[in-house]
Enzyme design. Structure first.
Site, PDB file in Angstrom:
ATOM      1  N   ASP A 151       0.857  -1.187   0.000  1.00  0.00           N
ATOM      2  CA  ASP A 151       0.000   0.000   0.000  1.00  0.00           C
ATOM      3  C   ASP A 151       0.895   1.240   0.000  1.00  0.00           C
ATOM      4  OD1 ASP A 151      -2.885   1.084   0.482  1.00  0.00           O
ATOM      5  OD2 ASP A 151      -1.632   2.170   1.910  1.00  0.00           O
ATOM      6  N   ASP A 171      -4.563   2.328  -4.565  1.00  0.00           N
ATOM      7  CA  ASP A 171      -3.110   2.404  -4.420  1.00  0.00           C
ATOM      8  C   ASP A 171      -2.575   1.134  -3.766  1.00  0.00           C
ATOM      9  OD1 ASP A 171      -4.257   2.844  -1.969  1.00  0.00           O
ATOM     10  OD2 ASP A 171      -2.884   4.438  -1.359  1.00  0.00           O
TER      11      ASP A 171
END
Length: 637
Positions: free
Chosen positions: A242, A285
């Protein structure tokens, strides 16, 4: 792509492949047909010539006995009128017959064929009278039955060959027309269909922005990895990645910059992994790397360290510097019978838990899943449930940290800082819940409760005789983007020139949206001031700062602490002060921890100070007790 769309293209491809030998086949058949036809024509001519010669010899040998009969038949034929001689078309168009009829009874006497032999039309239908009229000799020539049968067989063969030849010519013409007129466009159509099929299959399994695998592709890869792991007693390893700070890039530089960063990160991940390791994007993301089964020990940690090191390198987009980080959670299946307990869903859940642990540890790190982490997830779910209940029961309260003048003695204002008055765990700081509240989109509701309480407490300080010039409240960037923000503010009783909204430096965009501009204008019209918080830690431009029309810049504690510890940071702080004066805005320093901070910052020209050296955050009751009307001064020491 469906089966129905694939079948036509396969049929057409088969037709085009077969067409490669159709033309030579047609030509060979045509040549064979012409050869047979020529043989029959030559044979027919030869037979006719031999028949004439044989008949002529027969007539000479017959003598005079037949002359009288033939002359009588000739005279009878010449005696008939033109109307009594009719040409009839037999079943074969090549045979024509002249019928001789009795003028009295109109019965057909004999058929005189002009060409080949024919069937008699006399009363006895079984009587065959094959004759040939030789115009040169003015004689009727009689054929034998064998000659008639041979002639008729030749007629049938000739008709069949003409039919076959015509059919081949028609097929060949059709094929050539198809190839010339339709073939090329059809080939192009088939090519486009195949290309569309390939593209559709690729798009179904890959992320459209980055080109790496998507969630569907990941599921198939994990199922395959686990099948092989059970069969070969291997392990499966997943890295869940992440990006830290990606939301800030999107908020400050726009989605185009965010897309550029995502493409850059996907390229880095593919470079870190080898060709047998899967790289995929499963969220905004979030990325995943699946290692090859039975990878060497330490391969997952090696990749994690490499990814963290490379992702934190700055990325340039349109002359802007983008800085992000990466947190990674690692999950592994185990060998032996326990592998049956693992599923693709299970290992992804474990990697997500490890990722959360890495973020809580400070971001920019990796964490390997272990069973104790599951307890943290259960606690997180419990906190999420408690957050919803806390908003409903208004359990969020405000603590206030005073802001003093440069001497550290006179209160210039209060900053409202949120606390959670948990029924079981007591007073909790924002670090215990604010990240989860943002994930759950609850931060705005919490900020609104803090604002409402701050306005109510401001009235209490006025009634107590403690006049607070400014009440500062933190608001998120989402408030400035909300179309209903001004409507909410107008529903509150906000005193003019006494409320300050603190916004992070990341809100200072070069180009504000129409809603942001309208909200900023409305805020100023209501007499509310704006203050840029944590100034010096973001990437705001001068034009972005001016667009907000701030009244003050609050210099971040990181810069203040660096200024106190390192002598070479003095020039940086002087530049910040000069910038504030050039923009015509006030300066306030946060994170003031020592008396030396107070003296140094005051000497530089800061107007207000805030930090533990002056006062810790306190509930309103303590503020009123410590700063009663007769005790409005505070010694920094």
């Amino acid at each position: 792509m469906s089966v129905s769309s694939v079948v036509p293209s396969r049929v057409l491809n088969l037709y085009l492949r077969l067409s490669a030998w159709l033309i030579p086949t047609f030509l060979i058949c045509a040549l064979i047909g012409l050869h047979v036809l020529s043989k029959h024509v030559v044979s027919d001519v030869e037979q006719r010539v031999s028949l004439r010669i044989g008949n002529l010899s027969a007539r000479i040998a017959g003598g005079l006995e037949r002359i009288s009969d033939e002359l009588q038949a000739e005279d009878a034929l010449k005696a008939l009128s033109a109307e009594q001689i009719m040409l009839t078309l037999m079943s074969d168009p090549a045979i024509r017959c002249a019928e001789l009829r009795d003028p009295a009874t109109t019965d057909a006497l004999i058929e005189v064929p002009v060409g080949l032999g024919c069937q008699s039309s006399a009363a006895d239908k079984d009587t065959t009278v094959p004759v040939w009229f030789d115009q040169d000799a003015d004689l009727f020539v009689r054929w034998t039955d064998a000659e008639v049968a041979a002639a008729r067989q030749r007629q049938r063969e000739l008709s069949m060959m003409i039919l076959v030849f015509g059919l081949m010519v028609a097929l060949l013409t059709n094929y050539l027309a198809f190839r010339v007129i339709i073939g090329k466009p059809l080939n192009e159509l088939i090519g486009r269909i195949e290309e569309a099929k390939t593209n559709a299959e690729f798009n179904a399994m890959h992320d459209s922005l980055t080109g790496v695998g998507n969630r569907r592709n990941l599921d198939e890869v994990l199922r395959d990895r686990f099948r092989r792991a059970r069969r070969q007693d291997d392990t499966v390893t997943v890295l869940h990645i992440d990006l830290d700070g990606f939301k800030t890039i999107n908020d400050t530089l726009g989605h185009a910059a965010g897309d550029h960063v995502l493409q850059h990160v996907s390229d880095l991940l593919e470079a870190c992994a080898n060709e047998k390791e899967f790289v995929g994007r499963i969220g905004g993301d979030e990325f995943v790397i699946v290692l090859e089964n039975n990878s060497r020990e330490g391969r997952d940690v090696e990749i994690a360290q490499k990814v963290i090191a490379q992702v934190k390198e700055p990325v340039t987009f349109d002359d802007e510097i983008c800085r992000i980080g990466a947190s990674i959670g690692i999950a592994r299946s185990r060998r032996g019978d326990e592998v049956d307990q693992f599923t693709p869903e299970r290992i992804l859940m474990d990697s997500d838990i490890a990722l959360y642990a890495a973020k809580r540890a400070g971001k920019g790190q990796y964490a390997i899943f272990h069973s104790d982490m599951r307890k943290d997830v259960e606690n997180r779910k419990s906190v999420a449930d408690d957050l919803l209940e806390a908003i409903e029961k208004r359990q969020f309260i405000s603590y206030y940290q005073p802001q003093f003048d440069a001497t550290g003695q006179e209160i210039r204002g209060l900053e409202a800082l949120v606390r959670w008055q948990h029924p079981k765990h007591g007073i909790l700081p924002p670090s215990e819940f604010i990240d989860l509240a943002e994930e759950m989109n609850l931060a705005d509701q919490i900020d609104m409760q803090v604002l409402e309480q701050a306005l109510a407490d401001l009235k209490l300080t006025d009634h107590s005789g403690l006049i607070i010039p400014k009440m500062a409240v933190n608001i998120s960037s989402t408030w400035l983007r909300s179309p209903k923000f001004l409507e909410k503010l107008r529903s509150l009783q906000i005193p003019r020139s006494r409320l300050v909204f603190e916004v992070l430096e990341t809100v200072c965009l070069d180009e504000l949206s129409d809603i942001q501009k309208r909200n900023i204008t409305g805020i100023h019209e209501m007499g509310i001031e704006l203050e840029i918080d944590d100034f010096g830690t973001g990437h705001a431009s001068i034009s972005g700062v001016l667009a907000l029309q701030p009244s003050r810049l609050k210099v971040a504690r990181e810069i203040v602490n660096a200024f106190a510890e390192e002598d070479d940071q003095k020039s940086l702080m002087e530049a910040v002060v000069a910038l504030g004066r050039a923009l015509g805005v006030g300066l306030i320093a946060e994170g003031v921890e020592t008396k030396n901070h107070v003296e140094s910052l005051s000497a530089l020209g800061f107007e207000s100070l805030q930090g533990y050296a002056l006062s810790r955050p306190k509930p309103l009751e303590t503020i009123l007790k410590d700063y009663a009307p007769n005790s409005n001064l505070r010694n920094a020491s």
